[in-house]
Design a protein around this motif. Sequence first.
Motif, short mmCIF file in Angstrom:
data_model
loop_
_atom_site.label_atom_id
_atom_site.label_comp_id
_atom_site.label_asym_id
_atom_site.label_seq_id
_atom_site.Cartn_x
_atom_site.Cartn_y
_atom_site.Cartn_z
N PHE A 168 0.81 -1.20 0.00
CA PHE A 168 0.00 0.00 0.00
C PHE A 168 0.86 1.26 0.00
N PRO A 169 0.41 2.28 -0.70
CA PRO A 169 0.99 3.62 -0.55
C PRO A 169 0.41 4.27 0.70
N GLY A 170 0.62 5.57 0.88
CA GLY A 170 -0.04 6.28 1.97
C GLY A 170 -1.55 6.21 1.79
N LEU A 171 -2.27 5.88 2.85
CA LEU A 171 -3.72 5.72 2.78
C LEU A 171 -4.40 6.90 3.47
N ILE A 172 -5.38 7.46 2.80
CA ILE A 172 -6.08 8.65 3.30
C ILE A 172 -7.53 8.27 3.60
N SER A 173 -7.94 8.55 4.84
CA SER A 173 -9.27 8.14 5.30
C SER A 173 -9.87 9.18 6.22
N HIS A 174 -11.18 9.34 6.16
CA HIS A 174 -11.88 10.24 7.06
C HIS A 174 -12.44 9.50 8.27
N SER A 175 -12.34 8.17 8.29
CA SER A 175 -13.02 7.38 9.31
C SER A 175 -12.20 7.14 10.57
N ALA A 176 -10.89 6.89 10.40
CA ALA A 176 -10.05 6.57 11.55
C ALA A 176 -8.96 7.62 11.70
N PRO A 177 -8.58 7.94 12.93
CA PRO A 177 -7.51 8.92 13.13
C PRO A 177 -6.17 8.35 12.67
N PRO A 178 -5.21 9.21 12.35
CA PRO A 178 -3.89 8.75 11.95
C PRO A 178 -3.29 7.82 13.00
N GLY A 179 -2.52 6.83 12.52
CA GLY A 179 -2.02 5.80 13.43
C GLY A 179 -0.52 5.73 13.54
N GLY A 180 0.19 6.81 13.24
CA GLY A 180 1.64 6.80 13.40
C GLY A 180 2.40 6.55 12.12
N GLY A 181 1.77 6.76 10.97
CA GLY A 181 2.44 6.58 9.70
C GLY A 181 3.05 7.87 9.19
N THR A 182 4.06 7.76 8.36
CA THR A 182 4.73 8.94 7.81
C THR A 182 3.81 9.73 6.89
N THR A 183 2.98 9.04 6.13
CA THR A 183 2.08 9.72 5.19
C THR A 183 0.81 10.24 5.86
N ASP A 184 0.72 10.11 7.17
CA ASP A 184 -0.46 10.62 7.89
C ASP A 184 -0.62 12.12 7.76
N TYR A 185 0.44 12.81 7.34
CA TYR A 185 0.32 14.27 7.18
C TYR A 185 -0.85 14.61 6.26
N ALA A 186 -1.08 13.76 5.25
CA ALA A 186 -2.14 14.05 4.29
C ALA A 186 -3.51 14.01 4.96
N VAL A 187 -3.73 13.01 5.82
CA VAL A 187 -4.99 12.94 6.56
C VAL A 187 -5.12 14.16 7.47
N ASP A 188 -4.05 14.47 8.19
CA ASP A 188 -4.06 15.64 9.08
C ASP A 188 -4.40 16.92 8.33
N MET A 189 -3.88 17.05 7.12
CA MET A 189 -4.09 18.27 6.35
C MET A 189 -5.58 18.48 6.06
N TYR A 190 -6.26 17.42 5.66
CA TYR A 190 -7.69 17.54 5.40
C TYR A 190 -8.47 17.86 6.68
#
Length: 321
Positions: A168-190
Motif C-alpha cells: 500500500f501507498p499512503g492511505l487517506i481516510s476520514h473514518s479513523a484517526p492517523p495511526g503513526g504513519g509517515t504519510t499521515d500528514y495528508a490525513v491531518d491536512m484535510y
Amino acid sequence: MKRILVTGALGQIGSELVVKLRELYGEEAVLATDIRSNSSEAAQSGPFRLLDVTAADAVFEAAKDHRADTIIHLAALLSATAEARPLLAWQLNMGGLVNALEAARALGCQFFTPSSIAAFGAGTPKVGTPQDTLQRPLTMYGVNKVSGELLCDYYFAKYGLDTRGIRFPGLISHSAPPGGGTTDYAVDMYVEAVRQGAYTSYIAKGTFLDMMYMPDAIRAVVQLMEADASRLKHRNAFNVTAMSVDPEAIAASIRRHIPHFELDYDVDPVRQSIADEWPDAIDATAAAEEWGFRAEYDLERMTADMLAKLEEKRRPDQKIS
C-alpha cells in the motif's frame, strides 16, 4: 472468503474493511479482533474479540473458534511509531505475523497481510518503481515489511498456503484517526483544513509520495482475495497506487473548496528521512494485469469526498465555508 478473522480490526484499514466485509459476507461471518475495543462500527456491528497477536495460542484459538477460512492480518506498528520503538515493532510486526501465518497453516485458511512502499529503500528507483526491484529499507518498519513479504512467499512455497498481499501507498481516510504513519500528514491536512483552515506540514514541500483513498484500498483487498489464484504470479507484494502528490498538490486541491486554506511547514527530520527513502511514484502494472486493479479516486475526487465527509462529522456551527 466466507468466514473471516481480521486482526488489528480497529486500525486505519481495519475499521473500514471490517464494515465492508460484513456488508459483503454477513455480519456474523467476520470476527473483528484488536488489542483494545471502542465504540466504532467495526467493533459494534458484529462479532468482536480482544486479541493480542503476539500470543500464538490466542490467535489460533480465535481463528478456530470462529471457524475461519480466511485470516486478514492487519495488526502492526506503523512507520513513525515503529522507528521510535524498533524492538517493540519487531516483536509485534514479525511475531504477530508468524503467529497469524501459523494459525492459517494449521487451519488451512486463505491469508492476507499488507505490505507498504516502506519496503523500498534509498537504492530503489524512485520514479516508475518496478514491481520487482532492489529493496534495502533503513527503517524498522521497512525491514519488517520486506521480511513479511519474504515470509509469506515462504509459506506459499513451503506449505502451499494461499498467501496474498498488497504494497500500500499512503492511505487517506476520514473514518479513523492517523495511526503513526509517515504519510499521515495528508490525513491531518484535510482534518485541519476543515477544523481551522490551516495546517503545518511535518513533510517538506516537494516530497512526492504515492497515495490512495481508503475506498480504493478496501476494494483492492476484496478484489485480490477473490481473484483467481492461477493468475497470481506475485501474490504477496503487489504495487498499487492512485496518485503521486506532495503537500503543495494536496493544498492546491483543498483550496478549490476552501480558498483561504493556508499551508506552512515545520519539517520533522525523522519522518522526513523516512519519506525520502520511499518512491515518488510506483508502477502498478502487475496488479492491473494479474487481478484487474484500477483506482477509482484521483486527487480531485478524493479531496471533494474527504472534505464533504469531514464536514458531515462537524456540528453545523463549526463548519468552514
